[in-house]
Scaffold this motif. Structure first.
Motif, PDB file in Angstrom:
ATOM      1  N   GLY A   1      -2.920  31.098  71.409  1.00 52.25           N
ATOM      2  CA  GLY A   1      -3.254  31.058  70.071  1.00 52.25           C
ATOM      3  C   GLY A   1      -3.302  29.591  69.607  1.00 52.25           C
ATOM      4  N   LEU A   2      -4.371  29.434  68.976  1.00 50.75           N
ATOM      5  CA  LEU A   2      -4.714  28.162  68.315  1.00 50.75           C
ATOM      6  C   LEU A   2      -4.048  28.028  66.771  1.00 50.75           C
ATOM      7  N   THR A   3      -4.022  29.202  65.991  1.00 51.01           N
ATOM      8  CA  THR A   3      -3.501  29.424  64.930  1.00 51.01           C
ATOM      9  C   THR A   3      -2.955  30.914  65.134  1.00 51.01           C
ATOM     10  N   SER A   4      -2.437  31.113  63.891  1.00 47.70           N
ATOM     11  CA  SER A   4      -1.804  32.750  63.664  1.00 47.70           C
ATOM     12  C   SER A   4      -2.843  33.465  63.848  1.00 47.70           C
ATOM     13  N   ARG A   5      -4.219  33.329  63.719  1.00 42.40           N
ATOM     14  CA  ARG A   5      -5.292  34.040  63.483  1.00 42.40           C
ATOM     15  C   ARG A   5      -6.432  33.970  64.351  1.00 42.40           C
ATOM     16  N   ILE A   6      -6.322  32.703  65.367  1.00 47.76           N
ATOM     17  CA  ILE A   6      -7.418  32.261  66.253  1.00 47.76           C
ATOM     18  C   ILE A   6      -6.885  31.977  67.519  1.00 47.76           C
ATOM     19  N   ALA A   7      -7.536  32.509  68.463  1.00 45.32           N
ATOM     20  CA  ALA A   7      -7.084  32.321  69.883  1.00 45.32           C
ATOM     21  C   ALA A   7      -8.109  32.219  70.790  1.00 45.32           C
ATOM     22  N   VAL A   8      -8.126  31.383  71.876  1.00 49.05           N
ATOM     23  CA  VAL A   8      -9.008  31.120  72.913  1.00 49.05           C
ATOM     24  C   VAL A   8      -8.660  32.397  73.996  1.00 49.05           C
ATOM     25  N   THR A   9      -9.460  33.052  74.605  1.00 41.70           N
ATOM     26  CA  THR A   9      -9.108  34.023  75.455  1.00 41.70           C
ATOM     27  C   THR A   9      -9.872  34.130  76.769  1.00 41.70           C
ATOM     28  N   GLY A  10      -9.348  34.679  77.669  1.00 39.95           N
ATOM     29  CA  GLY A  10     -10.077  34.750  78.979  1.00 39.95           C
ATOM     30  C   GLY A  10      -9.746  36.193  79.823  1.00 39.95           C
ATOM     31  N   GLY A  11     -10.636  36.658  80.587  1.00 42.55           N
ATOM     32  CA  GLY A  11     -10.012  37.876  81.339  1.00 42.55           C
ATOM     33  C   GLY A  11     -10.817  37.798  82.955  1.00 42.55           C
ATOM     34  N   ILE A  12     -10.196  38.415  83.494  1.00 47.97           N
ATOM     35  CA  ILE A  12     -10.549  38.844  84.930  1.00 47.97           C
ATOM     36  C   ILE A  12     -10.670  40.514  85.106  1.00 47.97           C
ATOM     37  N   PHE A  13     -11.702  41.132  85.388  1.00 46.56           N
ATOM     38  CA  PHE A  13     -11.940  42.413  85.614  1.00 46.56           C
ATOM     39  C   PHE A  13     -12.145  42.743  86.870  1.00 46.56           C
ATOM     40  N   TYR A  14     -11.483  43.848  87.496  1.00 47.45           N
ATOM     41  CA  TYR A  14     -11.940  44.318  88.757  1.00 47.45           C
ATOM     42  C   TYR A  14     -12.594  45.713  88.718  1.00 47.45           C
ATOM     43  N   GLY A  15     -13.697  45.824  89.207  1.00 44.60           N
ATOM     44  CA  GLY A  15     -14.535  46.915  89.239  1.00 44.60           C
ATOM     45  C   GLY A  15     -14.161  47.829  90.561  1.00 44.60           C
ATOM     46  N   PHE A  16     -13.956  49.207  90.080  1.00 46.97           N
ATOM     47  CA  PHE A  16     -13.251  50.026  91.259  1.00 46.97           C
ATOM     48  C   PHE A  16     -14.166  50.719  91.956  1.00 46.97           C
ATOM     49  N   SER A  17     -15.467  51.126  91.664  1.00 51.89           N
ATOM     50  CA  SER A  17     -16.504  51.798  92.421  1.00 51.89           C
ATOM     51  C   SER A  17     -17.240  50.724  93.312  1.00 51.89           C
ATOM     52  N   GLN A  18     -17.471  49.529  92.661  1.00 52.05           N
ATOM     53  CA  GLN A  18     -18.468  48.625  93.182  1.00 52.05           C
ATOM     54  C   GLN A  18     -17.639  47.365  93.711  1.00 52.05           C
ATOM     55  N   SER A  19     -16.532  47.347  93.913  1.00 54.21           N
ATOM     56  CA  SER A  19     -15.546  46.458  94.244  1.00 54.21           C
ATOM     57  C   SER A  19     -15.809  45.069  94.215  1.00 54.21           C
ATOM     58  N   TYR A  20     -15.797  44.679  92.781  1.00 57.60           N
ATOM     59  CA  TYR A  20     -15.972  43.154  92.490  1.00 57.60           C
ATOM     60  C   TYR A  20     -15.071  42.794  91.820  1.00 57.60           C
ATOM     61  N   LEU A  21     -15.028  41.412  91.357  1.00 56.00           N
ATOM     62  CA  LEU A  21     -14.259  40.719  90.458  1.00 56.00           C
ATOM     63  C   LEU A  21     -15.452  40.116  89.603  1.00 56.00           C
ATOM     64  N   ARG A  22     -15.134  40.016  88.144  1.00 56.19           N
ATOM     65  CA  ARG A  22     -15.781  39.296  87.141  1.00 56.19           C
ATOM     66  C   ARG A  22     -14.846  38.600  86.151  1.00 56.19           C
ATOM     67  N   GLY A  23     -15.373  37.841  85.295  1.00 58.27           N
ATOM     68  CA  GLY A  23     -14.468  37.137  84.449  1.00 58.27           C
ATOM     69  C   GLY A  23     -15.466  36.662  83.156  1.00 58.27           C
ATOM     70  N   SER A  24     -14.331  36.486  82.115  1.00 49.02           N
ATOM     71  CA  SER A  24     -15.381  35.799  80.961  1.00 49.02           C
ATOM     72  C   SER A  24     -14.148  35.154  80.106  1.00 49.02           C
ATOM     73  N   THR A  25     -14.914  34.223  79.236  1.00 51.61           N
ATOM     74  CA  THR A  25     -13.834  33.455  78.157  1.00 51.61           C
ATOM     75  C   THR A  25     -14.428  33.526  77.078  1.00 51.61           C
ATOM     76  N   GLY A  26     -13.612  33.213  75.919  1.00 55.13           N
ATOM     77  CA  GLY A  26     -14.083  33.225  74.559  1.00 55.13           C
ATOM     78  C   GLY A  26     -13.119  33.069  73.460  1.00 55.13           C
ATOM     79  N   LEU A  27     -13.668  33.246  72.178  1.00 52.46           N
ATOM     80  CA  LEU A  27     -12.807  33.203  70.941  1.00 52.46           C
ATOM     81  C   LEU A  27     -12.535  34.485  70.319  1.00 52.46           C
ATOM     82  N   ARG A  28     -11.263  34.743  69.769  1.00 50.78           N
ATOM     83  CA  ARG A  28     -10.666  35.900  69.128  1.00 50.78           C
ATOM     84  C   ARG A  28     -10.338  35.343  67.842  1.00 50.78           C
ATOM     85  N   LEU A  29     -10.744  36.056  66.644  1.00 50.95           N
ATOM     86  CA  LEU A  29     -10.460  35.973  65.276  1.00 50.95           C
ATOM     87  C   LEU A  29      -9.682  37.390  65.012  1.00 50.95           C
TER      88      LEU A  29
END
Length: 134
Positions: free
Chosen positions: A34-62
């Motif tokens: 959280g940068l403020t009470s309404r703005i946050a920098v975000t990131g995630g890691i995703f695991y795909g079950f059927s294709q067995s991969y990892l992926r990720g992304s980053t961004g900004l949430r309001l």
């Protein structure tokens, strides 16, 4: 779960060439700073079950209200193997907590690959696990 647009060499995944098709079900681990009470920098890691991969992304949430959030991001998608979503993308999402006293949120969003023009659409339920660092 996520859906994406077919690649030129993957046209048999759909009945029509321009219709996204379901690709996988994923487990997601995400974090927000959280940068403020309404703005946050975000990131995630995703695991795909059927294709067995990892992926990720980053961004900004309001966050618009306590129960509703919007996110807009320039995202860097990456994968553990060759394949789609290894590129920069514009993305956006909405989140909604249908029960104000619950931490469970419903979330849906999309992103558009800047190099391949691939469309990624996702929807799911998220349950936060809060980690407090002293």
């Amino acid at each position: 779960a996520w859906w994406d647009s077919p690649e030129d060499n993957d046209r048999d995944c759909c009945d029509r060439d321009d219709v996204p098709s379901m690709r996988d079900v994923e487990a997601v681990g995400s974090a927000a700073l959280g940068l403020t009470s309404r703005i946050a920098v975000t990131g995630g890691i995703f695991y795909g079950f059927s294709q067995s991969y990892l992926r990720g992304s980053t961004g900004l949430r309001l966050t618009a209200t306590d129960g509703f959030s919007l996110s807009a991001a320039v995202e860097r998608h990456f994968r553990s193997e060759d394949g789609p979503m290894d590129e920069w993308a514009f993305g956006g999402a909405i989140g909604w907590r249908p029960v104000a006293t619950s931490e469970v949120a419903l979330r849906a969003g999309a992103s558009f690959g800047l190099e391949t023009s691939r469309r990624l659409i996702f929807a799911g339920a998220m349950i936060p696990l809060r980690i407090v660092v002293p």
